[in-house]
Each structure stands twice: as C-alpha cells, then as structure tokens.
Design an enzyme around this catalytic site. Sequence first.
Site, PDB file in Angstrom:
ATOM      1  N   PHE A 131       3.211 -43.401 -15.353  1.00 53.78           N
ATOM      2  CA  PHE A 131       3.377 -44.765 -15.847  1.00 53.78           C
ATOM      3  C   PHE A 131       4.215 -44.732 -17.125  1.00 53.78           C
ATOM      4  O   PHE A 131       4.042 -43.860 -17.975  1.00 53.78           O
ATOM      5  CB  PHE A 131       2.025 -45.394 -16.155  1.00 53.78           C
ATOM      6  CG  PHE A 131       1.254 -45.836 -14.936  1.00 53.78           C
ATOM      7  CD1 PHE A 131       1.814 -45.847 -13.677  1.00 53.78           C
ATOM      8  CD2 PHE A 131      -0.067 -46.255 -15.060  1.00 53.78           C
ATOM      9  CE1 PHE A 131       1.101 -46.266 -12.563  1.00 53.78           C
ATOM     10  CE2 PHE A 131      -0.800 -46.675 -13.959  1.00 53.78           C
ATOM     11  CZ  PHE A 131      -0.210 -46.677 -12.711  1.00 53.78           C
ATOM     12  N   CYS A 179       0.938 -39.304 -16.030  1.00 62.36           N
ATOM     13  CA  CYS A 179       0.710 -38.334 -14.951  1.00 62.36           C
ATOM     14  C   CYS A 179       1.712 -37.184 -14.959  1.00 62.36           C
ATOM     15  O   CYS A 179       1.576 -36.239 -14.179  1.00 62.36           O
ATOM     16  CB  CYS A 179       0.725 -39.045 -13.612  1.00 62.36           C
ATOM     17  SG  CYS A 179      -0.503 -40.369 -13.534  1.00 62.36           S
ATOM     18  N   HIS A 190       5.311 -35.773  -5.811  1.00 58.83           N
ATOM     19  CA  HIS A 190       4.310 -36.543  -6.544  1.00 58.83           C
ATOM     20  C   HIS A 190       3.376 -37.232  -5.540  1.00 58.83           C
ATOM     21  O   HIS A 190       2.160 -37.197  -5.712  1.00 58.83           O
ATOM     22  CB  HIS A 190       5.003 -37.560  -7.447  1.00 58.83           C
ATOM     23  CG  HIS A 190       4.086 -38.270  -8.380  1.00 58.83           C
ATOM     24  ND1 HIS A 190       3.269 -37.611  -9.274  1.00 58.83           N
ATOM     25  CD2 HIS A 190       3.840 -39.601  -8.560  1.00 58.83           C
ATOM     26  CE1 HIS A 190       2.572 -38.487  -9.973  1.00 58.83           C
ATOM     27  NE2 HIS A 190       2.889 -39.703  -9.547  1.00 58.83           N
ATOM     28  N   HIS A 222      -5.605 -37.609  -7.167  1.00 61.92           N
ATOM     29  CA  HIS A 222      -4.622 -37.650  -8.257  1.00 61.92           C
ATOM     30  C   HIS A 222      -5.330 -37.331  -9.571  1.00 61.92           C
ATOM     31  O   HIS A 222      -6.133 -38.128 -10.053  1.00 61.92           O
ATOM     32  CB  HIS A 222      -3.975 -39.022  -8.302  1.00 61.92           C
ATOM     33  CG  HIS A 222      -2.811 -39.120  -9.228  1.00 61.92           C
ATOM     34  ND1 HIS A 222      -2.373 -38.077 -10.012  1.00 61.92           N
ATOM     35  CD2 HIS A 222      -1.965 -40.164  -9.493  1.00 61.92           C
ATOM     36  CE1 HIS A 222      -1.335 -38.472 -10.722  1.00 61.92           C
ATOM     37  NE2 HIS A 222      -1.064 -39.725 -10.423  1.00 61.92           N
ATOM     38  N   LYS A 252      -1.934 -34.015  -3.094  1.00 56.59           N
ATOM     39  CA  LYS A 252      -2.845 -35.079  -3.535  1.00 56.59           C
ATOM     40  C   LYS A 252      -3.641 -35.636  -2.366  1.00 56.59           C
ATOM     41  O   LYS A 252      -4.672 -36.284  -2.572  1.00 56.59           O
ATOM     42  CB  LYS A 252      -2.068 -36.202  -4.222  1.00 56.59           C
ATOM     43  CG  LYS A 252      -1.551 -35.867  -5.614  1.00 56.59           C
ATOM     44  CD  LYS A 252      -0.950 -37.102  -6.281  1.00 56.59           C
ATOM     45  CE  LYS A 252      -0.429 -36.781  -7.683  1.00 56.59           C
ATOM     46  NZ  LYS A 252       0.814 -35.995  -7.653  1.00 56.59           N
ATOM     47  N   GLU A 293      10.290 -41.804  -3.719  1.00 58.51           N
ATOM     48  CA  GLU A 293      10.476 -40.386  -4.005  1.00 58.51           C
ATOM     49  C   GLU A 293      11.259 -39.703  -2.884  1.00 58.51           C
ATOM     50  O   GLU A 293      12.148 -38.881  -3.148  1.00 58.51           O
ATOM     51  CB  GLU A 293       9.124 -39.701  -4.191  1.00 58.51           C
ATOM     52  CG  GLU A 293       9.248 -38.236  -4.597  1.00 58.51           C
ATOM     53  CD  GLU A 293       7.935 -37.585  -4.949  1.00 58.51           C
ATOM     54  OE1 GLU A 293       7.953 -36.446  -5.446  1.00 58.51           O
ATOM     55  OE2 GLU A 293       6.871 -38.221  -4.741  1.00 58.51           O
TER      56      GLU A 293
END
Length: 418
Positions: free
Chosen positions: A404, A166, A306, A343, A338, A317
């Site tokens: 990831f 991502c 994010h 996403h 998002k 975060e």
Amino acid sequence: MQLKRVVITGLGAITPLGNDVKTFWDALEAGKSGCDMITHFDTTNFKTKFACEIKDFDITQYMNKKESRRLDLFAQYGMGAASQAMDDSGLEVGKNVDADRAGVIWGSGIGGIHTFQQEVTDFNKGTGIPRFNPFFIPKMIVDIVSGHISIKYGLRGPNFVTVSACASSTNALIDSFNYIRLGQADVIVSGGSEAAVIESGIGGFNAMKALSERNDSPQTASRPFDKNRDGFVMGEGGVSLILEELEHAKARGAKIYGEIIGGGMSADAHHMTAPHPEGLGAANVMKNALKDAEISPEDVDYINVHGTSTPLGDPQELKAIDTIFGEHAYKMNISSTKSMTGHLLGAAGAIEALACVMALERQIVPPTINFETPDETIDQKLNLTLNKAQKRNIDVVLSNTFGFGGHNASIVMRRYKE
C-alpha cells in the site's frame, strides 16, 4: 569499486505451515493450506472469520518467559526465526564473526499492533487516568525487533527496520545485500515478522474490503489468479535469512544456500491502495532488479509473484510480467505461495524469499493452490504452477512484493556457483 558477493548462510521460520524450515517447505511442496478459522479472538461480529495463524508456537524455546513478556507477538515471532537462523548459520560472535561487522536489518509493516490495541482498550475501560504499562512503547515500536536480536547476539553493526507496508522485508533484504556488497558489513541478520491477526487488523482490512470472506471454505479462500478470488487471506509469522559476504562465509566453512545478485525498487505513484492499472510500477521494479543483477529476462526460471488473490492485483502483476519478459514469460514458472501461507503483510517478502531459496536448493517450484476457474483477464498460456509443485531446472529466481502506498520491491537470487 569491486562489489562483494553476498550469499545466504542461515535460515529460520515461524510460519502458518510450520515452525521450522523443513516443516514449512514440506507443506509448501505438498500444496497444503495454512488457513483455518481464527482462534486468537472471537470473530462472531466480523465479516472474515479465518486466517493463516501460527500454531503451537512456544517462545520459551528461544528466551525465558519473563523476558518474552516484554515483547509484542510480532517481535516474538522475529526472535524465534532469527534464533533458528543464527543456529543454522553456525555464526558465533568473537569466534568466527566480528561483532562490529555484523548487524540486523529487519522488516515489518505494522509492528506491535497487539500491544497498541491492548493498551488503548484497557485505558478506555478504566477511569481515564493515563496508567499505561511502562513497556507499552518499547513493545509497540516497529524497530524494536532488530534491537532485541542485536542485544541477544551482541551484533554491533547496522541496525534498523524498514517499513514499506507489504514490501517491508524485501526492502530489508535489499538493504542488507547492499550494506554487505559495499563492504560496510560482513554479516546481516535479515528477515521480517508480523502479527496482525487481531480485531483491529482483521476489522481494519475488512473495512477496506481487502480480505476474502469465504468463511464456508477457509482452506480454499486464498486463490490467486482464480476467477472467483475475493480478497487476500491474512497470515502471520516471522522468517529470517542470514546474509553474508562470500569470502567471509567460505573462510569459516559455512553452508551456502544461494546467492543474492540484485534488487530493485519503484513506486506506482498512482493510488493509496490500488495498483497501477497497467502494472507500470511492477514492470519498473522487475526491470530495475534485473538491471542491478546484470542479467537478462531470459535468465529467470521462476518468479514468486506478489499474487495476493485480489481482483485488481493479480492481473496487473501478470500484465507487468508480460511487459518485461515478453515471449520468455511462457517459458518460466510463476507461482504465488500466498495461496498456502496467506499474506504476511510486512513479512511477506521474507517468507517468499525463503520459498525461493528452498526452490533453488530442491529444484522444485512450489504451487499456486486452489485454482478452479480460469479468469478471462489472465493469460492462460502462462505456467502459473497450478495446484501441484513442478520439478524443473532452476538457476535464477525473482521475488516480487508490493505494498500500500505504491511501494514495490523485487529481489533476484541464484544457485551458488564458484
């Protein structure tokens, strides 16, 4: 060596909120959700039945129908976005840009998953004789979208695709920024695209328990920072930003949307999918980005986080932001777009960079929608721009993307000033 300045001179967008930049931004500012029930396939047996799909996309606006059949959907989205951005920029090879000094650096995390699923499924239904479409491999491979863009416009400079889950398209923007400021290119067509709203994409993320299953209310399913968040919402699309060396842009009278001033990267080195529990990698990537931009934390006005709407990711975060920004964290705006776009996986960095560029231009922070119930693990004194856009003076923005594998990338942009 004197580093060159890098500005943004073209924008293009194929998004769940609209298939051009204006429609995208208007919906973002208004706090609209791009989510609805999935139409791409039958979801009867799937735990998650909704996503932020692209609507009313017509690839023949950008290429002929025969040619489009040779492109996977993720590449079609990329071609659409890049075509818009090139038109917006006014760049013409051989007229106001040297083909050998112009390239394409794109980002995608998954690439041609539609093609892969279709070809393998068709093979399993057959006789077992390996009769695959001759375009199977060229349609599937992740790098093919940058190749198609370069072929369409005759761009002979750097050409590749970054893959870091991502974080992919943020890495693509950082690479583009570095190639230009180091003097190795004048123009880079950058961005990202993804098209994983398909059985294998939804089913795979369902198996990981990563997706929201709020099937009774898809428009409110992506709810970053809300206590009742239960996973991310899949999105798809493509976004392109044209990056250009400042003097090159000025010489041709280009419109300048903003300037990129720094980028940072880091790794969590912790877990295959889960973020570091103390937000260590997220803190490091923001620190690295600020250092590269040669600014202090107090210079940042807005962070596009994010913020995927997952139970683990959101608080970590914000913990990292507290570590890096201290008391200034309460003076900034923070939001997760998002909540509206879903996403976009490898294209997340590109669509969120576009949101940041437009926030700089319009001096409006897009909201984090769908917030209802405070989470005691999240500092409620932070300005998370909840449910409604906010006007404010914005000079510097930072955008975070994490993937990831522990991949982290952050990019810093500011209003263009002479």
